[in-house]
Write a protein that holds these residues in place. Sequence first.
Motif, PDB file in Angstrom:
ATOM      1  N   GLY A 174      33.922  26.379  47.430  1.00 53.54           N
ATOM      2  CA  GLY A 174      34.922  27.320  46.972  1.00 53.54           C
ATOM      3  C   GLY A 174      35.688  27.936  48.122  1.00 53.54           C
ATOM      4  N   ARG A 175      36.925  28.312  47.838  1.00 45.48           N
ATOM      5  CA  ARG A 175      37.721  29.115  48.772  1.00 45.48           C
ATOM      6  C   ARG A 175      37.974  30.444  48.086  1.00 45.48           C
ATOM      7  NH1 ARG A 175      40.069  29.075  53.448  1.00 45.48           N
ATOM      8  NH2 ARG A 175      42.048  30.146  53.832  1.00 45.48           N
ATOM      9  N   LEU A 176      37.617  31.531  48.729  1.00 45.57           N
ATOM     10  CA  LEU A 176      37.589  32.825  48.066  1.00 45.57           C
ATOM     11  C   LEU A 176      37.842  33.963  49.042  1.00 45.57           C
ATOM     12  CD1 LEU A 176      33.937  33.987  47.650  1.00 45.57           C
ATOM     13  CD2 LEU A 176      34.407  31.696  48.478  1.00 45.57           C
ATOM     14  N   ALA A 177      37.968  35.159  48.489  1.00 49.42           N
ATOM     15  CA  ALA A 177      38.158  36.368  49.300  1.00 49.42           C
ATOM     16  C   ALA A 177      37.648  37.560  48.512  1.00 49.42           C
ATOM     17  CB  ALA A 177      39.632  36.554  49.661  1.00 49.42           C
ATOM     18  N   VAL A 178      37.289  38.606  49.247  1.00 50.07           N
ATOM     19  CA  VAL A 178      36.930  39.896  48.644  1.00 50.07           C
ATOM     20  C   VAL A 178      37.976  40.893  49.141  1.00 50.07           C
ATOM     21  CG1 VAL A 178      35.147  41.660  48.371  1.00 50.07           C
ATOM     22  CG2 VAL A 178      34.489  39.255  48.656  1.00 50.07           C
ATOM     23  N   PRO A 179      39.110  40.985  48.456  1.00 52.68           N
ATOM     24  CA  PRO A 179      40.220  41.796  48.972  1.00 52.68           C
ATOM     25  C   PRO A 179      40.021  43.298  48.836  1.00 52.68           C
ATOM     26  CG  PRO A 179      40.781  40.889  46.830  1.00 52.68           C
ATOM     27  CD  PRO A 179      39.459  40.302  47.208  1.00 52.68           C
ATOM     28  N   GLU A 180      39.172  43.691  47.873  1.00 57.90           N
ATOM     29  CA  GLU A 180      39.009  45.127  47.628  1.00 57.90           C
ATOM     30  C   GLU A 180      37.632  45.392  47.036  1.00 57.90           C
ATOM     31  OE1 GLU A 180      41.585  48.754  45.525  1.00 57.90           O
ATOM     32  OE2 GLU A 180      42.191  46.664  45.288  1.00 57.90           O
ATOM     33  N   ILE A 181      36.952  46.409  47.578  1.00 56.85           N
ATOM     34  CA  ILE A 181      35.615  46.764  47.106  1.00 56.85           C
ATOM     35  C   ILE A 181      35.363  48.225  47.473  1.00 56.85           C
ATOM     36  CG2 ILE A 181      34.496  45.935  49.230  1.00 56.85           C
ATOM     37  CD1 ILE A 181      32.152  44.972  47.432  1.00 56.85           C
ATOM     38  N   ASP A 192      49.420  34.601  44.895  1.00 50.97           N
ATOM     39  CA  ASP A 192      48.702  33.805  45.899  1.00 50.97           C
ATOM     40  C   ASP A 192      47.873  32.676  45.289  1.00 50.97           C
ATOM     41  OD1 ASP A 192      46.603  35.166  44.755  1.00 50.97           O
ATOM     42  OD2 ASP A 192      46.009  36.237  46.565  1.00 50.97           O
ATOM     43  N   GLY A 193      48.022  32.467  43.991  1.00 49.76           N
ATOM     44  CA  GLY A 193      47.343  31.341  43.350  1.00 49.76           C
ATOM     45  C   GLY A 193      45.848  31.508  43.211  1.00 49.76           C
ATOM     46  N   SER A 194      45.391  32.724  42.958  1.00 54.27           N
ATOM     47  CA  SER A 194      43.953  32.968  42.856  1.00 54.27           C
ATOM     48  C   SER A 194      43.550  33.341  41.431  1.00 54.27           C
ATOM     49  CB  SER A 194      43.534  34.097  43.806  1.00 54.27           C
ATOM     50  OG  SER A 194      44.154  35.316  43.436  1.00 54.27           O
ATOM     51  N   LEU A 195      42.271  33.123  41.151  1.00 54.25           N
ATOM     52  CA  LEU A 195      41.645  33.596  39.923  1.00 54.25           C
ATOM     53  C   LEU A 195      40.825  34.824  40.305  1.00 54.25           C
ATOM     54  CD1 LEU A 195      40.933  33.257  36.932  1.00 54.25           C
ATOM     55  CD2 LEU A 195      39.159  31.632  37.591  1.00 54.25           C
ATOM     56  N   VAL A 196      41.165  35.969  39.733  1.00 56.26           N
ATOM     57  CA  VAL A 196      40.576  37.251  40.122  1.00 56.26           C
ATOM     58  C   VAL A 196      39.426  37.603  39.176  1.00 56.26           C
ATOM     59  CG1 VAL A 196      41.016  39.692  40.585  1.00 56.26           C
ATOM     60  CG2 VAL A 196      42.839  38.004  40.946  1.00 56.26           C
ATOM     61  N   GLU A 245      39.893  38.613  54.214  1.00 55.24           N
ATOM     62  CA  GLU A 245      40.709  37.399  54.189  1.00 55.24           C
ATOM     63  C   GLU A 245      39.981  36.264  53.470  1.00 55.24           C
ATOM     64  OE1 GLU A 245      43.825  37.562  55.312  1.00 55.24           O
ATOM     65  OE2 GLU A 245      43.373  39.666  55.736  1.00 55.24           O
ATOM     66  N   ALA A 246      40.740  35.224  53.122  1.00 52.21           N
ATOM     67  CA  ALA A 246      40.168  34.071  52.426  1.00 52.21           C
ATOM     68  C   ALA A 246      39.288  33.253  53.371  1.00 52.21           C
ATOM     69  CB  ALA A 246      41.283  33.203  51.854  1.00 52.21           C
ATOM     70  N   PHE A 247      38.216  32.711  52.824  1.00 51.52           N
ATOM     71  CA  PHE A 247      37.315  31.856  53.586  1.00 51.52           C
ATOM     72  C   PHE A 247      36.751  30.778  52.663  1.00 51.52           C
ATOM     73  CE2 PHE A 247      34.942  35.436  51.935  1.00 51.52           C
ATOM     74  CZ  PHE A 247      33.771  34.892  51.438  1.00 51.52           C
ATOM     75  N   THR A 248      36.157  29.753  53.269  1.00 52.04           N
ATOM     76  CA  THR A 248      35.599  28.631  52.518  1.00 52.04           C
ATOM     77  C   THR A 248      34.083  28.627  52.625  1.00 52.04           C
ATOM     78  OG1 THR A 248      37.579  27.297  52.900  1.00 52.04           O
ATOM     79  CG2 THR A 248      35.582  26.123  52.270  1.00 52.04           C
ATOM     80  N   LEU A 249      33.422  28.442  51.498  1.00 52.45           N
ATOM     81  CA  LEU A 249      31.965  28.330  51.448  1.00 52.45           C
ATOM     82  C   LEU A 249      31.596  27.031  50.743  1.00 52.45           C
ATOM     83  CD1 LEU A 249      30.294  31.729  50.450  1.00 52.45           C
ATOM     84  CD2 LEU A 249      29.856  30.374  52.492  1.00 52.45           C
ATOM     85  N   GLU A 250      30.626  26.341  51.304  1.00 54.77           N
ATOM     86  CA  GLU A 250      30.151  25.108  50.691  1.00 54.77           C
ATOM     87  C   GLU A 250      28.628  25.110  50.668  1.00 54.77           C
ATOM     88  OE1 GLU A 250      30.982  20.298  50.898  1.00 54.77           O
ATOM     89  OE2 GLU A 250      31.723  21.622  52.488  1.00 54.77           O
ATOM     90  N   TYR A 308      39.053  33.788  43.718  1.00 57.45           N
ATOM     91  CA  TYR A 308      38.749  32.382  43.976  1.00 57.45           C
ATOM     92  C   TYR A 308      40.052  31.582  43.919  1.00 57.45           C
ATOM     93  CZ  TYR A 308      33.679  32.122  44.259  1.00 57.45           C
ATOM     94  OH  TYR A 308      32.368  32.213  44.691  1.00 57.45           O
ATOM     95  N   TYR A 309      40.355  30.901  44.999  1.00 56.79           N
ATOM     96  CA  TYR A 309      41.522  30.032  45.075  1.00 56.79           C
ATOM     97  C   TYR A 309      41.165  28.608  44.687  1.00 56.79           C
ATOM     98  CZ  TYR A 309      43.103  33.992  47.875  1.00 56.79           C
ATOM     99  OH  TYR A 309      43.413  35.257  48.302  1.00 56.79           O
ATOM    100  N   GLU A 310      39.950  28.196  45.027  1.00 54.87           N
ATOM    101  CA  GLU A 310      39.447  26.858  44.705  1.00 54.87           C
ATOM    102  C   GLU A 310      37.976  26.976  44.328  1.00 54.87           C
ATOM    103  OE1 GLU A 310      39.945  24.469  48.178  1.00 54.87           O
ATOM    104  OE2 GLU A 310      42.059  25.055  48.455  1.00 54.87           O
ATOM    105  N   LEU A 311      37.548  26.121  43.412  1.00 54.39           N
ATOM    106  CA  LEU A 311      36.132  26.065  43.056  1.00 54.39           C
ATOM    107  C   LEU A 311      35.854  24.684  42.468  1.00 54.39           C
ATOM    108  CD1 LEU A 311      33.397  27.509  42.837  1.00 54.39           C
ATOM    109  CD2 LEU A 311      34.065  28.248  40.551  1.00 54.39           C
TER     110      LEU A 311
END
Length: 305
Positions: free
Chosen positions: A146-153, A100-104, A239-244, A298-301
């Motif tokens: 950034g565009r990010l997600a918390v898929p597992e916790i 999915d093109g993310s940095l984990v 799910e992925a979301f965007t924070l600014e 993180y997908y974008e930062l």
Amino acid sequence: MKTIKHILRKLNLGLLVAGSVIYMGCEKDDTADVVESPPIVEEVPEEKPAENDYKLPEIDLSNWKVTLPIGNPSEVEPPEILDYATNENLKRFMYNDSTDGSLVFYTYPESSTANSSYSRTELREQMQPGSNNKNWTFEEGGKMRGRLAVPEISKDNDGDFHRVIIMQIHGRLTDEQRDLIGEDDNNAPPILKIYWNNGRVRVKTKVLKETTASDQEILHTDAWGDDEGFNFSEEVGHEAFTLEIKVTEAKMEIILNDDETVVYDSKHIQRWGIFENYFKAGNYLVSTDENAFSFVKYYELEVIH
């Protein structure tokens, strides 16, 4: 024609021409040669190799160092962090998910920094790569998106998800301020912490305990307390979301999914202009429970000053 037939019988041969059989015969005085047309073969285009279907995150790590939940704790700065995929210390805690093109970022409770009880796999902005000494003020401003997600916790004993800090703005004393108040390090409070909290985004900031305190007095960490916090209404779940985060002089704005916004511009923020600051992003697990863990993607930062 009789001569040809005689020869063919004698030699017991068939004549194969270009993949088609030629039949020869005669009837009375007429002769006829029947030739089957060659089969029509459709031209099949040459198969091209399939394109790679993996994705890589488009995140420039040139101005970030990372703190890990191991060692004292361990840190990796630029330029070594750029080779995170092959770095033996890093690749367990910080790696690409090419599906999915993310940095984990992965973490669990173990080593923590001097001013915290919690472990982290978290990026720290370095405006000058390899150095913590160059930072920015609210007057100078800055933006982090950034565009990010918390898929597992993990969950606690009550069945609730643990909390994780996903973004921060942390304060820092200059060397002169540190010496002025007799501190042994440059640590100052974090003016902003953004949490993933049970599927929602929660914002916490600092407020002065005494609004009449002097500029020297507010340099002390214990001059600041926590506000009540703010919860964005949208549920992001896993799910992925965007924070600014947008910072200008005496103002701080946080935006979720380019839609919902909270703004801080009170006298507390105005007084905060005395500090230097730096952005942080990643996975700061707020738990010391045994077997606790968290994954943040993180997908974008991007940071702009």
